[in-house]
Motif scaffolding. Structure first.
Motif, PDB file in Angstrom:
ATOM      1  N   ALA A   1       0.832  -1.204   0.000  1.00 25.50           N
ATOM      2  CA  ALA A   1       0.000   0.000   0.000  1.00 25.50           C
ATOM      3  C   ALA A   1       0.868   1.256   0.000  1.00 25.50           C
ATOM      4  N   ARG A   2       1.924   1.249   0.807  1.00 26.29           N
ATOM      5  CA  ARG A   2       2.796   2.413   0.924  1.00 26.29           C
ATOM      6  C   ARG A   2       3.499   2.723  -0.391  1.00 26.29           C
ATOM      7  N   HIS A   3       3.934   1.677  -1.101  1.00 22.08           N
ATOM      8  CA  HIS A   3       4.707   1.888  -2.320  1.00 22.08           C
ATOM      9  C   HIS A   3       3.857   1.898  -3.587  1.00 22.08           C
ATOM     10  N   GLY A   4       2.615   1.484  -3.487  1.00 17.90           N
ATOM     11  CA  GLY A   4       1.767   1.394  -4.673  1.00 17.90           C
ATOM     12  C   GLY A   4       1.607   2.708  -5.410  1.00 17.90           C
ATOM     13  N   GLU A   5       1.320   3.749  -4.677  1.00 15.96           N
ATOM     14  CA  GLU A   5       1.100   5.052  -5.310  1.00 15.96           C
ATOM     15  C   GLU A   5       2.375   5.573  -5.944  1.00 15.96           C
ATOM     16  N   GLU A   6       3.491   5.440  -5.249  1.00 16.52           N
ATOM     17  CA  GLU A   6       4.745   5.942  -5.812  1.00 16.52           C
ATOM     18  C   GLU A   6       5.152   5.153  -7.055  1.00 16.52           C
ATOM     19  N   LEU A   7       4.816   3.869  -7.103  1.00 11.12           N
ATOM     20  CA  LEU A   7       5.118   3.087  -8.298  1.00 11.12           C
ATOM     21  C   LEU A   7       4.258   3.523  -9.482  1.00 11.12           C
ATOM     22  N   ARG A   8       3.004   3.826  -9.209  1.00 13.33           N
ATOM     23  CA  ARG A   8       2.117   4.284 -10.284  1.00 13.33           C
ATOM     24  C   ARG A   8       2.564   5.632 -10.838  1.00 13.33           C
ATOM     25  N   GLU A   9       3.164   6.458  -9.981  1.00  5.60           N
ATOM     26  CA  GLU A   9       3.582   7.798 -10.401  1.00  5.60           C
ATOM     27  C   GLU A   9       5.024   7.844 -10.898  1.00  5.60           C
ATOM     28  N   ALA A  10       5.776   6.738 -10.747  1.00  6.40           N
ATOM     29  CA  ALA A  10       7.189   6.725 -11.133  1.00  6.40           C
ATOM     30  C   ALA A  10       7.331   6.835 -12.649  1.00  6.40           C
ATOM     31  N   PRO A  11       8.277   7.660 -13.112  1.00  4.63           N
ATOM     32  CA  PRO A  11       8.492   7.767 -14.561  1.00  4.63           C
ATOM     33  C   PRO A  11       8.970   6.443 -15.168  1.00  4.63           C
ATOM     34  N   ASP A  12       9.728   5.672 -14.393  1.00  6.32           N
ATOM     35  CA  ASP A  12      10.208   4.364 -14.837  1.00  6.32           C
ATOM     36  C   ASP A  12       9.893   3.352 -13.739  1.00  6.32           C
ATOM     37  N   SER A  13       8.782   2.641 -13.902  1.00 12.08           N
ATOM     38  CA  SER A  13       8.351   1.730 -12.838  1.00 12.08           C
ATOM     39  C   SER A  13       9.324   0.567 -12.655  1.00 12.08           C
ATOM     40  N   ALA A  14       9.997   0.139 -13.727  1.00 15.72           N
ATOM     41  CA  ALA A  14      10.967  -0.952 -13.592  1.00 15.72           C
ATOM     42  C   ALA A  14      12.130  -0.520 -12.702  1.00 15.72           C
ATOM     43  N   GLU A  15      12.593   0.697 -12.885  1.00 17.33           N
ATOM     44  CA  GLU A  15      13.681   1.212 -12.054  1.00 17.33           C
ATOM     45  C   GLU A  15      13.223   1.355 -10.602  1.00 17.33           C
ATOM     46  N   ALA A  16      12.013   1.875 -10.415  1.00 19.29           N
ATOM     47  CA  ALA A  16      11.475   2.044  -9.063  1.00 19.29           C
ATOM     48  C   ALA A  16      11.318   0.688  -8.376  1.00 19.29           C
ATOM     49  N   LEU A  17      10.859  -0.313  -9.121  1.00 24.19           N
ATOM     50  CA  LEU A  17      10.726  -1.658  -8.549  1.00 24.19           C
ATOM     51  C   LEU A  17      12.092  -2.229  -8.178  1.00 24.19           C
ATOM     52  N   SER A  18      13.078  -1.995  -9.010  1.00 27.18           N
ATOM     53  CA  SER A  18      14.421  -2.492  -8.706  1.00 27.18           C
ATOM     54  C   SER A  18      14.941  -1.906  -7.402  1.00 27.18           C
ATOM     55  N   VAL A  19      14.683  -0.631  -7.173  1.00 25.89           N
ATOM     56  CA  VAL A  19      15.093   0.008  -5.923  1.00 25.89           C
ATOM     57  C   VAL A  19      14.377  -0.647  -4.744  1.00 25.89           C
ATOM     58  N   LEU A  20      13.072  -0.888  -4.891  1.00 28.16           N
ATOM     59  CA  LEU A  20      12.317  -1.551  -3.819  1.00 28.16           C
ATOM     60  C   LEU A  20      12.860  -2.953  -3.553  1.00 28.16           C
ATOM     61  N   PHE A  21      13.186  -3.675  -4.614  1.00 25.65           N
ATOM     62  CA  PHE A  21      13.719  -5.028  -4.457  1.00 25.65           C
ATOM     63  C   PHE A  21      15.062  -4.994  -3.737  1.00 25.65           C
ATOM     64  N   GLU A  22      15.914  -4.041  -4.088  1.00 30.21           N
ATOM     65  CA  GLU A  22      17.211  -3.924  -3.417  1.00 30.21           C
ATOM     66  C   GLU A  22      17.021  -3.623  -1.932  1.00 30.21           C
ATOM     67  N   GLN A  23      16.070  -2.754  -1.615  1.00 28.82           N
ATOM     68  CA  GLN A  23      15.792  -2.435  -0.211  1.00 28.82           C
ATOM     69  C   GLN A  23      15.272  -3.667   0.520  1.00 28.82           C
ATOM     70  N   LYS A  24      14.404  -4.429  -0.129  1.00 28.49           N
ATOM     71  CA  LYS A  24      13.848  -5.632   0.493  1.00 28.49           C
ATOM     72  C   LYS A  24      14.945  -6.665   0.726  1.00 28.49           C
ATOM     73  N   ILE A  25      15.874  -6.783  -0.210  1.00 31.71           N
ATOM     74  CA  ILE A  25      16.994  -7.713  -0.050  1.00 31.71           C
ATOM     75  C   ILE A  25      17.816  -7.329   1.174  1.00 31.71           C
ATOM     76  N   GLN A  26      18.037  -6.038   1.379  1.00 34.31           N
ATOM     77  CA  GLN A  26      18.778  -5.584   2.559  1.00 34.31           C
ATOM     78  C   GLN A  26      18.046  -5.943   3.847  1.00 34.31           C
ATOM     79  N   VAL A  27      16.727  -5.787   3.851  1.00 33.56           N
ATOM     80  CA  VAL A  27      15.929  -6.154   5.024  1.00 33.56           C
ATOM     81  C   VAL A  27      16.024  -7.659   5.279  1.00 33.56           C
TER      82      VAL A  27
END
Length: 121
Positions: A63-89
């Motif tokens: 829910a927190r990231h859904g809106e920012e992903l919809r508004e991201a100019p490059d959703s693939a890049e935004a998803l990659s950043v989220l995935f990298e953050q999740k990997i760190q967690v």
């Protein structure tokens, strides 16, 4: 589209969609007869939610990231950043679990494994 059709297309139950609606992950409007009406774009969104859950994201994170992903100019890049953050967690959690496992292993066969280590028995 009505909830039954959405459920069939998204591959989930009506109850799941109702829950997602309750927590704000999907929005449908109410028709005059009281039925829910969902837009066609709800199908790929719900499939994304399911995939994100499978990848270990909580509903709150989705829910927190859904809106920012919809508004991201490059959703693939935004998803990659989220995935990298999740990997760190995940890496941090794995380290915590390894430490916990080691602590538990030292307590096996100690007579009273719940007593704090280093204290007199």
């Amino acid at each position: 589209m009505r909830i039954g059709e959405l459920a069939a297309q998204a591959g989930m139950s009506r109850d799941t969609i109702r829950f997602y609606e309750k927590v704000g992950l999907v929005t449908g409007r109410r028709l005059a007869n009281g039925y829910r009406d969902f837009p066609p774009e709800a199908v790929p969104w719900l499939q994304y939610v399911r995939t994100a859950q499978t990848l270990g994201f909580s509903l709150a994170e989705i829910a927190r990231h859904g809106e920012e992903l919809r508004e991201a100019p490059d959703s693939a890049e935004a998803l990659s950043v989220l995935f990298e953050q999740k990997i760190q967690v995940i890496d941090a959690r794995m380290a915590e679990l390894a430490t916990l496992r080691a602590e538990l292993a030292t307590r096996v066969d100690t007579g009273c494994p719940l007593r704090a280590m280093g204290r007199p028995r």
